[in-house]
Design a protein around this motif. Structure first.
Motif, PDB file in Angstrom:
ATOM      1  N   ALA A 138       0.830  -1.207   0.000  1.00  0.00           N
ATOM      2  CA  ALA A 138       0.000   0.000   0.000  1.00  0.00           C
ATOM      3  C   ALA A 138       0.863   1.256   0.000  1.00  0.00           C
ATOM      4  O   ALA A 138       0.576   2.225  -0.718  1.00  0.00           O
ATOM      5  N   TYR A 139       1.954   1.243   0.796  1.00  0.00           N
ATOM      6  CA  TYR A 139       2.830   2.413   0.853  1.00  0.00           C
ATOM      7  C   TYR A 139       3.509   2.650  -0.490  1.00  0.00           C
ATOM      8  O   TYR A 139       3.524   3.777  -0.998  1.00  0.00           O
ATOM      9  N   ASP A 140       4.078   1.594  -1.076  1.00  0.00           N
ATOM     10  CA  ASP A 140       4.757   1.743  -2.370  1.00  0.00           C
ATOM     11  C   ASP A 140       3.792   2.184  -3.462  1.00  0.00           C
ATOM     12  O   ASP A 140       4.152   2.978  -4.340  1.00  0.00           O
ATOM     13  N   THR A 141       2.568   1.672  -3.413  1.00  0.00           N
ATOM     14  CA  THR A 141       1.569   2.081  -4.400  1.00  0.00           C
ATOM     15  C   THR A 141       1.235   3.557  -4.253  1.00  0.00           C
ATOM     16  O   THR A 141       1.102   4.289  -5.251  1.00  0.00           O
ATOM     17  N   TRP A 142       1.126   4.030  -3.029  1.00  0.00           N
ATOM     18  CA  TRP A 142       0.840   5.439  -2.760  1.00  0.00           C
ATOM     19  C   TRP A 142       1.986   6.325  -3.261  1.00  0.00           C
ATOM     20  O   TRP A 142       1.754   7.374  -3.872  1.00  0.00           O
ATOM     21  N   VAL A 143       3.221   5.887  -3.028  1.00  0.00           N
ATOM     22  CA  VAL A 143       4.375   6.647  -3.522  1.00  0.00           C
ATOM     23  C   VAL A 143       4.377   6.670  -5.049  1.00  0.00           C
ATOM     24  O   VAL A 143       4.679   7.701  -5.666  1.00  0.00           O
ATOM     25  N   ARG A 144       4.029   5.554  -5.669  1.00  0.00           N
ATOM     26  CA  ARG A 144       3.961   5.504  -7.130  1.00  0.00           C
ATOM     27  C   ARG A 144       2.928   6.492  -7.664  1.00  0.00           C
ATOM     28  O   ARG A 144       3.173   7.171  -8.658  1.00  0.00           O
ATOM     29  N   ILE A 145       1.793   6.564  -7.022  1.00  0.00           N
ATOM     30  CA  ILE A 145       0.739   7.490  -7.472  1.00  0.00           C
ATOM     31  C   ILE A 145       1.240   8.928  -7.419  1.00  0.00           C
ATOM     32  O   ILE A 145       1.069   9.705  -8.377  1.00  0.00           O
ATOM     33  N   ILE A 146       1.887   9.292  -6.324  1.00  0.00           N
ATOM     34  CA  ILE A 146       2.396  10.663  -6.183  1.00  0.00           C
ATOM     35  C   ILE A 146       3.498  10.928  -7.200  1.00  0.00           C
ATOM     36  O   ILE A 146       3.513  11.970  -7.877  1.00  0.00           O
ATOM     37  N   ALA A 147       4.444   9.986  -7.315  1.00  0.00           N
ATOM     38  CA  ALA A 147       5.592  10.196  -8.205  1.00  0.00           C
ATOM     39  C   ALA A 147       5.161  10.313  -9.661  1.00  0.00           C
ATOM     40  O   ALA A 147       5.585  11.226 -10.377  1.00  0.00           O
ATOM     41  N   TRP A 148       4.310   9.412 -10.117  1.00  0.00           N
ATOM     42  CA  TRP A 148       3.897   9.459 -11.520  1.00  0.00           C
ATOM     43  C   TRP A 148       2.961  10.621 -11.795  1.00  0.00           C
ATOM     44  O   TRP A 148       2.923  11.132 -12.927  1.00  0.00           O
ATOM     45  N   SER A 149       2.230  11.074 -10.786  1.00  0.00           N
ATOM     46  CA  SER A 149       1.414  12.287 -10.959  1.00  0.00           C
ATOM     47  C   SER A 149       2.311  13.493 -11.201  1.00  0.00           C
ATOM     48  O   SER A 149       2.007  14.347 -12.054  1.00  0.00           O
ATOM     49  N   LEU A 150       3.420  13.569 -10.454  1.00  0.00           N
ATOM     50  CA  LEU A 150       4.367  14.664 -10.671  1.00  0.00           C
ATOM     51  C   LEU A 150       4.997  14.589 -12.055  1.00  0.00           C
ATOM     52  O   LEU A 150       5.228  15.621 -12.696  1.00  0.00           O
ATOM     53  N   VAL A 151       5.273  13.379 -12.527  1.00  0.00           N
ATOM     54  CA  VAL A 151       5.827  13.219 -13.872  1.00  0.00           C
ATOM     55  C   VAL A 151       4.847  13.749 -14.915  1.00  0.00           C
ATOM     56  O   VAL A 151       5.232  14.463 -15.853  1.00  0.00           O
ATOM     57  N   ILE A 152       3.579  13.409 -14.764  1.00  0.00           N
ATOM     58  CA  ILE A 152       2.559  13.876 -15.716  1.00  0.00           C
ATOM     59  C   ILE A 152       2.469  15.401 -15.700  1.00  0.00           C
ATOM     60  O   ILE A 152       2.413  16.052 -16.756  1.00  0.00           O
ATOM     61  N   VAL A 153       2.465  15.985 -14.498  1.00  0.00           N
ATOM     62  CA  VAL A 153       2.416  17.450 -14.387  1.00  0.00           C
ATOM     63  C   VAL A 153       3.638  18.071 -15.054  1.00  0.00           C
ATOM     64  O   VAL A 153       3.528  19.071 -15.782  1.00  0.00           O
ATOM     65  N   ALA A 154       4.816  17.495 -14.835  1.00  0.00           N
ATOM     66  CA  ALA A 154       6.046  18.023 -15.434  1.00  0.00           C
ATOM     67  C   ALA A 154       5.994  17.951 -16.953  1.00  0.00           C
ATOM     68  O   ALA A 154       6.419  18.892 -17.649  1.00  0.00           O
ATOM     69  N   LEU A 155       5.472  16.857 -17.499  1.00  0.00           N
ATOM     70  CA  LEU A 155       5.359  16.723 -18.955  1.00  0.00           C
ATOM     71  C   LEU A 155       4.423  17.783 -19.524  1.00  0.00           C
ATOM     72  O   LEU A 155       4.709  18.383 -20.571  1.00  0.00           O
TER      73      LEU A 155
END
Length: 338
Positions: free
Chosen positions: A164-181
């Motif tokens: 659950a923790y790793d999945t939550w970190v993935r959601i935040i990290a990939w959301s930032l990637v999308i925003v950056a793109l």
């Protein structure tokens, strides 16, 4: 040799937080080199600054305890601290160096990143930075763990199953990637982006049009550095903060991902980062498996695993020779004058 396990491990890197962090750092480097023509070989320094600022702010300030802030505001404040630290580092780095060109700028940025790494490693700062041992993850992960809305034990399927923790970190990290793109896509279609690309091609011509080239370079350096700082935060959320993780090798990995995907493209850094980590995991698993069955004689498993970097280096050399623009790049877009 369990090929299924090796391929599953490699496929798992597609959505891993580490891949997302490197994608974010590569997007920042793309702003520096791909669009602005700045030879920045110190992106690992920005990552280190962001990671340490986030961790130290969370551990030492702790707004939830001292100021009574809600957890979400405390986490946001730590992110802002990482951004501010990245901006300050960008200004300190850029003010005396952005008048340099080409190899000279590359040398200075490598040195600056190493100064950061050796500074946080020094014994005199152990109480703040942890010295050569770094900072324990459990000391700064409390806020993000408290914000985790996922209540199950694991999520995902197949090679993309995670806690659950790793999945939550993935959601935040990939959301930032999308925003950056999205930010890069919008900026490079704007007048600001056209000036930046003009500076990459011929800064004297841009200067003759009345544009402040130094100011635009500084803006590009800071913007890419902020993305590098945020990448550092995402990189340490699944692990501890270790100073040696931010060595020059990390910057070379980021450069490899950028050249692989294609500089001066929006999605090149993303594709390059995914392919780089998938191939690195795949070759490492195959080489370790071959060593286990005696294919390399007396060579240890660790030594066999290191051969993957030789393979990656050879692949990068071939890429630069036969397709220097990368997978998505346009050779005409890469006529740099640095």
């Amino acid at each position: 040799m369990d090929l299924a396990a090796i391929f599953n491990s490699a496929l798992g890197e597609i959505l891993s937080p580490t891949t997302a962090a490197f994608a974010l750092a590569t997007i920042g480097l793309n702003i520096h080199f791909g669009y602005s023509g700045l030879l920045n070989f110190g992106q690992a320094g920005f990552m280190a600054v962001g990671a340490y600022a986030f961790a130290i702010f969370t551990m030492m300030v702790d707004p939830t305890a001292t100021l009574g802030w809600p957890v979400w505001l405390s986490f946001l404040a730590a992110i802002v601290a990482a951004v501010i630290a990245s901006v300050i580092f960008g200004l300190i780095l850029g003010i005396p160096t952005l008048r340099l060109r080409g190899d000279y700028l590359a040398i200075v940025t490598i040195a600056a990143a190493e100064i950061i790494r050796f500074t946080v490693r020094t014994q005199d700062l152990t109480a703040i930075t942890g010295g050569s041992q770094g900072l324990r993850g459990q000391d700064y992960k409390g806020d993000i763990d408290a914000l985790n809305p996922l209540t199950g034990s694991t999520y995902g399927f197949g090679p993309w199953t995670a806690t659950a923790y790793d999945t939550w970190v993935r959601i935040i990290a990939w959301s930032l990637v999308i925003v950056a793109l999205v930010v890069v896509w919008l900026l490079m279609r704007s007048p600001w982006g056209r000036v930046i690309k003009g500076i990459r091609e011929d800064e004297d011509a841009v200067r003759s049009l009345g544009k402040n080239v130094y100011s635009y370079k500084m803006q590009a350096l800071v913007l890419g550095g902020v993305m590098g700082g945020l990448a550092g935060v995402m990189y340490v959320l699944p692990r501890a903060v270790q100073p040696d993780n931010f060595a020059t090798t990390m910057t070379f990995y980021i450069w490899t991902a950028l050249l692989l995907g294609g500089a001066a493209t929006v999605f090149g850094p993303l594709i390059g980062s995914i392919l780089f980590w998938v191939l690195l995991s795949l070759t490492g698993g195959i080489l370790t498996g071959l060593q286990a069955i005696g294919a390399f004689g007396e060579m240890s498993g660790t030594q066999a695993g290191q051969l993957r970097f030789v393979i990656v280096g050879l692949a990068l050399m071939a890429l630069v020779v036969f397709r220097p623009q990368g997978i998505l790049g346009n050779k005409k877009e890469l006529s740099f004058h640095v």
